[in-house]
Motif scaffolding. Structure first.
Motif, PDB file in Angstrom:
ATOM      1  N   THR A 165      51.768  39.309  36.349  1.00 54.08           N
ATOM      2  CA  THR A 165      51.352  38.048  36.991  1.00 54.08           C
ATOM      3  C   THR A 165      49.861  38.047  37.230  1.00 54.08           C
ATOM      4  O   THR A 165      49.189  37.020  37.042  1.00 54.08           O
ATOM      5  CB  THR A 165      52.108  37.869  38.324  1.00 54.08           C
ATOM      6  OG1 THR A 165      53.517  37.823  38.055  1.00 54.08           O
ATOM      7  CG2 THR A 165      51.681  36.589  39.026  1.00 54.08           C
ATOM      8  N   TRP A 166      49.310  39.197  37.625  1.00 49.76           N
ATOM      9  CA  TRP A 166      47.864  39.284  37.868  1.00 49.76           C
ATOM     10  C   TRP A 166      47.077  39.053  36.585  1.00 49.76           C
ATOM     11  O   TRP A 166      45.995  38.466  36.602  1.00 49.76           O
ATOM     12  CB  TRP A 166      47.504  40.636  38.491  1.00 49.76           C
ATOM     13  CG  TRP A 166      46.025  40.897  38.585  1.00 49.76           C
ATOM     14  CD1 TRP A 166      45.349  41.938  38.052  1.00 49.76           C
ATOM     15  CD2 TRP A 166      45.045  40.089  39.239  1.00 49.76           C
ATOM     16  NE1 TRP A 166      43.997  41.838  38.331  1.00 49.76           N
ATOM     17  CE2 TRP A 166      43.785  40.707  39.066  1.00 49.76           C
ATOM     18  CE3 TRP A 166      45.105  38.888  39.967  1.00 49.76           C
ATOM     19  CZ2 TRP A 166      42.596  40.176  39.577  1.00 49.76           C
ATOM     20  CZ3 TRP A 166      43.924  38.355  40.480  1.00 49.76           C
ATOM     21  CH2 TRP A 166      42.694  38.999  40.282  1.00 49.76           C
ATOM     22  N   TRP A 167      47.618  39.453  35.443  1.00 48.99           N
ATOM     23  CA  TRP A 167      46.947  39.237  34.170  1.00 48.99           C
ATOM     24  C   TRP A 167      46.712  37.749  33.919  1.00 48.99           C
ATOM     25  O   TRP A 167      45.671  37.358  33.389  1.00 48.99           O
ATOM     26  CB  TRP A 167      47.787  39.845  33.047  1.00 48.99           C
ATOM     27  CG  TRP A 167      47.299  39.606  31.648  1.00 48.99           C
ATOM     28  CD1 TRP A 167      47.984  38.970  30.647  1.00 48.99           C
ATOM     29  CD2 TRP A 167      46.062  40.032  31.056  1.00 48.99           C
ATOM     30  NE1 TRP A 167      47.251  38.968  29.473  1.00 48.99           N
ATOM     31  CE2 TRP A 167      46.061  39.611  29.705  1.00 48.99           C
ATOM     32  CE3 TRP A 167      44.949  40.718  31.536  1.00 48.99           C
ATOM     33  CZ2 TRP A 167      45.008  39.846  28.828  1.00 48.99           C
ATOM     34  CZ3 TRP A 167      43.882  40.968  30.670  1.00 48.99           C
ATOM     35  CH2 TRP A 167      43.916  40.529  29.340  1.00 48.99           C
ATOM     36  N   ASN A 168      47.674  36.923  34.323  1.00 44.77           N
ATOM     37  CA  ASN A 168      47.507  35.480  34.145  1.00 44.77           C
ATOM     38  C   ASN A 168      46.279  34.973  34.883  1.00 44.77           C
ATOM     39  O   ASN A 168      45.587  34.063  34.405  1.00 44.77           O
ATOM     40  CB  ASN A 168      48.755  34.735  34.643  1.00 44.77           C
ATOM     41  CG  ASN A 168      49.995  35.086  33.839  1.00 44.77           C
ATOM     42  OD1 ASN A 168      49.901  35.415  32.655  1.00 44.77           O
ATOM     43  ND2 ASN A 168      51.157  35.034  34.478  1.00 44.77           N
ATOM     44  N   ALA A 169      45.985  35.569  36.037  1.00 44.83           N
ATOM     45  CA  ALA A 169      44.789  35.189  36.791  1.00 44.83           C
ATOM     46  C   ALA A 169      43.548  35.915  36.270  1.00 44.83           C
ATOM     47  O   ALA A 169      42.480  35.313  36.102  1.00 44.83           O
ATOM     48  CB  ALA A 169      44.998  35.511  38.276  1.00 44.83           C
TER      49      ALA A 169
END
Length: 352
Positions: free
Chosen positions: A111-115
């Motif tokens: 999920t952090w990769w999306n940000a």
């Protein structure tokens, strides 16, 4: 970068022949020199890379998500983009056009990769080049990839997303010091075969050890079409004179300076050192002056370590190598140069 490690000197690419030639030369004359030199890294200078490393505060060796200094793991993609653009504005003001960013298996695909991708996309949208470099899973992994399958999955994700983006470059591993030269070259060659969407001309293969020696990589024909990633710090070695540093650096570049990018080099920027002083006896000053002179002499690019982030020095709360002091809040972030003479010397190395 790994500043806790004490290192010693390393031991470690049926028409008339005349008409064909004339036609070829005529066509060649119409092509800009920059295009010719950019066609193959093997014969090209690399000073198009004028950059900085943007790092995690605490360094990038982590078994968790990589949250760069100034970002928060709760940030959305839009917030990361806004913060990144604020920082890139201030970096661009001193001539930066490249940012080197860390990735790991605990960041990509999460999920952090999306940000996190907001930092990459904000850079490429403004025409910056981005070097994505893999950091091993914490210092305890000893400079080796702990999970090859996860590493390949991570890189497949990254190259699928950015393989067609000509502003994105790929560095399979930062400082592969846990491998022998032969082992590392096999790992890197296998990576290139597996991740074919990472074109060699946009791939940076790190030197042996702490990316500190390019000679074996340079002489290995499997990497003849790639760029090369080189690190050099004063703390890697015993104190030297300015001339000795220059010779030492040039030696470890081998015959491949034209393909090399100094992806890490740095020195204290918060202690008042004068990097403009050619007669300084300070080892850090001599070192930075030597690295930047070799860069300028060879038309090499470089990404200074770090712009911000890195290992905090003492109780200061920041890495005293960091070029910038970070201030502001929310998406209104600002960078202030810590040492004007250091900034000017880095710009000199870039050829500015």
């Amino acid at each position: 970068m790994w500043k806790d490690k004490t290192l010693t000197n390393d031991k470690p690419r049926r028409r008339s022949p005349g008409r064909v030639l004339i036609g070829a030369l005529a066509a060649l004359a119409l092509i800009p020199v920059a295009v010719i030199s950019g066609a193959s890294p093997a014969g090209a200078a690399t000073n198009q890379f004028r950059g900085m490393n943007w790092a995690v505060l605490g360094d990038n060796f982590s078994t968790g998500p990589l949250v760069l200094s100034g970002l928060s793991q709760s940030d959305s993609n839009a917030t990361v983009r806004a913060k990144a653009n604020a920082l890139y504005d201030d970096m661009a003001a001193i001539g930066v056009n490249t940012v080197r960013l860390p990735i790991n298996t605990h960041t990509v695909g999460t999920t952090w990769w999306n940000a996190y991708r907001g930092a990459i996309d904000a850079a490429t949208a403004r025409g910056f080049k981005v070097i994505l470099a893999y950091w091993e899973d914490g210092a305890a992994s000893g400079g080796r990839i702990t999970n090859i399958a996860a590493w390949n999955t991570m890189w497949s994700n990254v190259t699928y997303t950015y393989g067609s983006n000509t502003n994105v470059y790929f560095e399979p591993m930062n400082e592969p010091h846990g491998y022998s030269s032969s082992e590392w070259r096999t790992v890197a060659a296998n990576w290139m075969s597996y991740h074919y969407s990472a074109v060699p001309a946009r791939t940076l293969i790190g030197g042996t050890g702490y990316s500190q020696d390019l000679r074996d990589i340079c002489n290995d024909s499997r990497f003849s079409g790639t760029l090369l990633s080189f690190h050099h710090y004063a703390f890697f070695y015993s104190a030297m004179t300015y001339d000795a540093f220059r010779s030492h650096i040039q030696t470890r570049l081998g015959n491949c300076a034209s393909r090399a990018v100094v992806t890490e080099f740095g020195a204290p920027m918060s202690t008042g050192l004068n990097y403009a002083n050619a007669s300084s006896t300070d080892n850090f000053v001599r070192h930075i002056r030597a690295v930047t002179q070799v860069m300028r002499d060879n038309q090499m690019g470089g990404t200074y370590w770090p712009a911000l982030g890195g290992k905090p020095t003492g109780s200061s709360g920041y890495d005293y190598y960091s070029m910038f002091a970070l201030s502001g809040s929310g998406t209104n972030l600002n960078l202030t140069v810590r040492n004007a003479s250091g900034r000017d010397r880095i710009r000199y190395g870039w050829g500015l």
